[in-house]
Scaffold this motif. Structure first.
Motif, short mmCIF file in Angstrom:
data_model
loop_
_atom_site.label_atom_id
_atom_site.label_comp_id
_atom_site.label_asym_id
_atom_site.label_seq_id
_atom_site.Cartn_x
_atom_site.Cartn_y
_atom_site.Cartn_z
N MET A 57 0.71 -1.15 0.01
CA MET A 57 0.18 -0.05 0.22
C MET A 57 0.91 1.12 -0.07
SD MET A 57 -1.66 0.02 3.86
CE MET A 57 -2.57 -1.58 3.52
N THR A 58 0.44 2.19 -0.55
CA THR A 58 0.91 3.56 -0.56
C THR A 58 0.12 4.70 -0.29
OG1 THR A 58 0.38 4.00 -3.08
CG2 THR A 58 2.41 2.88 -2.45
N GLY A 59 -1.14 4.52 0.04
CA GLY A 59 -2.18 5.53 0.19
C GLY A 59 -2.69 5.74 1.43
N VAL A 60 -3.34 6.76 1.81
CA VAL A 60 -3.96 7.02 3.08
C VAL A 60 -4.89 6.09 3.45
CG1 VAL A 60 -4.86 8.75 4.79
CG2 VAL A 60 -2.73 9.50 3.27
N PRO A 61 -5.93 6.00 2.18
CA PRO A 61 -7.14 5.18 2.98
C PRO A 61 -6.64 3.82 3.34
CG PRO A 61 -7.65 6.46 0.90
CD PRO A 61 -5.98 6.62 1.43
N GLU A 62 -5.78 3.25 2.70
CA GLU A 62 -5.08 1.85 2.97
C GLU A 62 -4.40 2.05 4.52
OE1 GLU A 62 -5.75 2.09 -1.33
OE2 GLU A 62 -4.41 3.37 -0.10
N GLY A 63 -3.58 2.87 4.47
CA GLY A 63 -2.81 3.06 5.69
C GLY A 63 -3.85 3.01 6.96
N ASN A 64 -4.85 3.77 6.92
CA ASN A 64 -6.12 3.69 7.75
C ASN A 64 -6.63 2.49 8.34
OD1 ASN A 64 -5.85 6.57 7.86
ND2 ASN A 64 -7.82 6.83 6.70
N LEU A 65 -6.57 1.39 7.46
CA LEU A 65 -6.81 0.17 7.83
C LEU A 65 -5.56 -0.67 8.08
CD1 LEU A 65 -9.14 -0.23 4.70
CD2 LEU A 65 -9.87 -0.32 6.56
N ALA A 66 -4.36 -0.55 7.60
CA ALA A 66 -3.45 -1.31 8.00
C ALA A 66 -3.06 -1.07 9.47
CB ALA A 66 -2.09 -0.79 7.35
N GLU A 67 -3.21 0.37 9.82
CA GLU A 67 -3.08 0.55 11.43
C GLU A 67 -3.85 -0.39 12.29
OE1 GLU A 67 -0.64 2.46 12.74
OE2 GLU A 67 -0.12 3.16 10.80
N ALA A 68 -5.21 -0.68 11.91
CA ALA A 68 -6.01 -1.49 12.61
C ALA A 68 -5.84 -2.96 12.69
CB ALA A 68 -7.45 -1.26 12.27
N LEU A 69 -5.23 -3.30 11.36
CA LEU A 69 -5.28 -4.67 11.25
C LEU A 69 -3.74 -5.44 11.58
CD1 LEU A 69 -6.93 -5.10 7.60
CD2 LEU A 69 -7.84 -5.93 9.85
N PHE A 70 -2.72 -4.39 11.70
CA PHE A 70 -1.40 -5.13 11.92
C PHE A 70 -0.50 -4.13 12.99
CE2 PHE A 70 -2.46 -6.15 7.57
CZ PHE A 70 -2.24 -7.52 7.32
N GLU A 71 0.49 -4.40 13.39
CA GLU A 71 1.08 -3.73 14.34
C GLU A 71 2.73 -4.18 14.13
OE1 GLU A 71 -0.24 -2.37 18.47
OE2 GLU A 71 1.01 -4.00 18.90
N GLY A 72 3.56 -3.03 14.32
CA GLY A 72 5.12 -3.17 14.37
C GLY A 72 5.63 -3.25 15.49
N LEU A 73 6.89 -3.11 15.59
CA LEU A 73 7.95 -3.40 16.95
C LEU A 73 7.32 -2.20 17.99
CD1 LEU A 73 11.20 -4.02 14.96
CD2 LEU A 73 9.84 -5.62 16.48
N THR A 74 6.98 -1.03 17.27
CA THR A 74 6.42 -0.01 17.98
C THR A 74 5.28 0.61 17.47
OG1 THR A 74 7.82 1.82 16.43
CG2 THR A 74 9.00 0.87 18.58
N ALA A 75 4.77 1.30 18.29
CA ALA A 75 3.44 2.00 17.74
C ALA A 75 3.55 3.44 18.13
CB ALA A 75 2.11 1.28 18.62
N LEU A 76 2.42 4.35 17.88
CA LEU A 76 2.48 5.74 17.90
C LEU A 76 1.27 6.20 18.92
CD1 LEU A 76 3.07 7.12 14.19
CD2 LEU A 76 5.00 6.56 16.13
N HIS A 77 1.66 7.15 19.82
CA HIS A 77 0.78 7.68 20.82
C HIS A 77 -0.26 8.15 20.10
CE1 HIS A 77 -0.91 10.08 24.03
NE2 HIS A 77 -0.20 9.55 24.86
N PRO A 78 -1.43 8.19 20.38
CA PRO A 78 -2.54 8.75 19.28
C PRO A 78 -2.59 10.28 19.46
CG PRO A 78 -3.42 7.57 21.65
CD PRO A 78 -1.91 7.49 21.43
N GLU A 79 -1.99 11.11 20.46
CA GLU A 79 -1.82 12.46 20.40
C GLU A 79 -0.49 12.88 20.08
OE1 GLU A 79 -3.69 15.85 23.35
OE2 GLU A 79 -2.73 13.98 24.41
N THR A 80 0.63 12.45 20.87
CA THR A 80 1.80 13.20 20.73
C THR A 80 2.50 12.40 19.38
OG1 THR A 80 3.01 11.45 21.94
CG2 THR A 80 1.86 13.43 22.96
#
Length: 537
Positions: A57-80
């Motif tokens: 994937m390269t687009g934002v719509p796809e990225g929104n779904l990837a963040e829900a379906l997968f997780e990496g070594l790190t994640a990002l704080h939802p605010e900072t």
């Protein structure tokens, strides 16, 4: 909505609080009222996704779904957006910044119960670096020692791979050796390209592995249903390592590019969030308490196919760029606080300041076009500007076409396509001009400049320059912040002078959000991890 500015106080039992780090305690609901509401979150994603493969994937719509379906070594704080533990519960960094040791959580599994270990992360990154995979963001792995060489010469096989700085001394430890220090490496490990992928499923099903009947995930949600052009349904993943923290049971994602349709559903209470709004309703929406607008780390620009005559002539590209009045676009069409942009990186991105800007000078633009042999637009061929279907893009493209006709005497025809077709045409250079946007993958100028390297999967203009490529490499290795910013300014100057793209404005993040949505924070990347979201009626 003032609640977005608040971090919720934690009112948990002493035992529960002791199990959570302080930053996570602050993201817990203050009480149990959310349990009285059906936890079914519905949002409009504005496009049908091209793929659910995080490495493709390269687009934002796809990225929104990837963040829900997968997780990496790190994640990002939802605010900072600060890097936080993901599938790795901790890490250490050597004093020279070249060695990262990640400690994975014990008992990690994929949604099918298959164990997930450090070696699987390494194999996933090798998969991304293998050209046959088609990963357009493979360059994000280049900070790793030997990764660039392997990506460019995979035929060298195991000998080349042995020089890549990745080892797993045991199933729960991943050691990464970098080529040069990379200040944002922990943010990279939270980006979807570096998410682990289920290679045992990919080997069995090939490019069909993301279909609902096959897909296997490791994130807070898993795919339950995908009806193209209708909706995607996600359900909570019971095998997610932090499943007890997730509040939502179900998420329905709509692909409506007709924003009036999405808006009507929002007002009927059938959508909880839409990440874009109808332009023709903007003035009224600004008075709606559900409307929001916030800064966004992204630029809107016109991509130029420099291999296509007459756009292979730098004078023609300059004529197009210098004749654009960006103020008209931001103030008369968009009207939401977008900032006119005449360079290629948003101002103040990690302290960035442009040293040069693209001129707005229609007399000089006409002179450039005449010098190229098209005085007054005579004999100039009709051009097409491609955009993905959206009323916002349509309004902007029609305005730019009018500006070019009035200023240069040329005809540019706006042409829209569906999102998937649009992406395919960009990738195959099957266009002349194209509406484009770039959202920063991390808060650093590098994310806006590295995409213009020769042959980069996200360049897609046919443009390249060895001098520019060398500047990117120097900036990656430079540890002095002031010197590094100067290198970025040199890259910006080259892009402004050679015009592989025409910057138009810096984005703002705007949309509609129901007052019953909590755990949703505005941030520069418009990134909203669903494991923190919950509903209260």
């Amino acid at each position: 909505m003032l609640r977005f500015l608040l971090l919720f106080a934690c009112c948990l039992t002493a035992t529960t609080a002791a199990e959570l780090p302080a930053w996570k305690q602050a993201l817990q609901p203050p009480d149990d009222r959310w349990r009285q509401t059906e936890q079914h979150f519905r949002f409009n994603n504005s496009a049908e996704p091209q793929t659910l493969d995080p490495q493709i994937m390269t687009g934002v719509p796809e990225g929104n779904l990837a963040e829900a379906l997968f997780e990496g070594l790190t994640a990002l704080h939802p605010e900072t957006l600060a890097p936080k533990p993901g599938i790795a519960h901790s890490w250490t960094i050597s004093p020279d910044g070249l060695r990262y040791t990640f400690n994975l959580r014990d008992g990690l599994t994929w949604s099918d119960g298959t164990p997930l270990r450090a070696q699987d992360v390494i194999a996933s990154w090798r998969h991304a670096l293998t050209p046959a995979t088609g990963c357009k963001y493979a360059n994000l792995l280049y900070p790793i020692a030997g990764a660039r060489a392997f990506h460019r010469d995979p035929a060298a096989g195991e000998e080349a791979w042995a020089r890549v700085g990745l080892t797993a001394p045991d199933p729960l430890t991943l050691e990464v050796r970098l080529e040069t220090p990379c200040a944002y490496f922990l943010s990279l490990t939270a980006f979807h390209t570096l998410f682990p992928v289920p290679l045992h499923v990919i080997r069995e099903h090939g490019d069909r592995w993301t279909r609902p009947e096959h897909i296997v995930c490791n994130g807070p949600f898993q795919l339950q249903e995908w009806k193209p052009r209708q909706h995607i349904v996600l359900q909570a993943n019971p095998r997610y390592w932090d499943a007890d923290f997730v509040k939502l049971d179900r998420v329905t994602v709509f692909p409506y590019d007709e924003l009036d349709t999405a808006y009507k559903l929002f007002k009927q209470g059938e959508i909880d969030w839409m990440n874009a709004v109808p332009l023709d309703r903007l003035d009224a929406l600004k008075r709606d308490p559900d409307y929001y607008v916030a800064p966004y780390l992204g630029i809107y620009y016109i991509r130029v196919n420099v291999t296509e005559p007459p756009l292979d002539d730098i004078r023609v590209r300059r004529a197009l760029a210098w004749s654009v009045n960006r103020q008209v676009v931001t103030k008369d069409i968009l009207r939401a606080g977008e900032i006119p942009l005449a360079w290629f990186c948003p101002r103040d991105t990690a302290g960035y300041r442009p040293a040069l800007q693209m001129p707005y000078d229609r007399d000089a633009a006409r002179a450039q076009l005449a010098e190229a042999g098209f005085a007054g637009g005579a004999d100039f061929p009709r051009l097409e500007v491609l955009y993905n279907k959206s009323e916002r893009h349509q309004a902007i493209m029609e305005n730019l076409a009018q500006q070019w006709e009035r200023a240069l005497g040329i005809t540019v025809s706006p042409t829209n396509t569906e999102w998937k077709v649009y992406l395919d045409r960009l990738s195959s250079l099957d266009y002349q001009l194209a509406r484009s946007g770039w959202i920063g993958d991390f808060v650093d100028p590098d994310t806006f400049f590295n995409i213009w390297r020769t042959g980069d999967g996200n360049n897609r203009t046919g443009w390249g320059d060895p001098t520019y490529d060398a500047l990117v490499r120097r900036a990656a290795a430079e540890r002095d912040p002031a010197q590094r910013l100067e290198l970025f300014q040199q890259m910006d100057r080259m892009l402004i002078e050679q015009v592989p793209g025409i910057p138009i404005y810096s984005y703002v993040n705007q949309g509609m959000l129901s007052e019953r949505v909590f755990g949703f924070f505005h941030n520069l990347r418009d990134l909203h991890p669903l494991q923190y979201v919950y509903l209260e009626d």
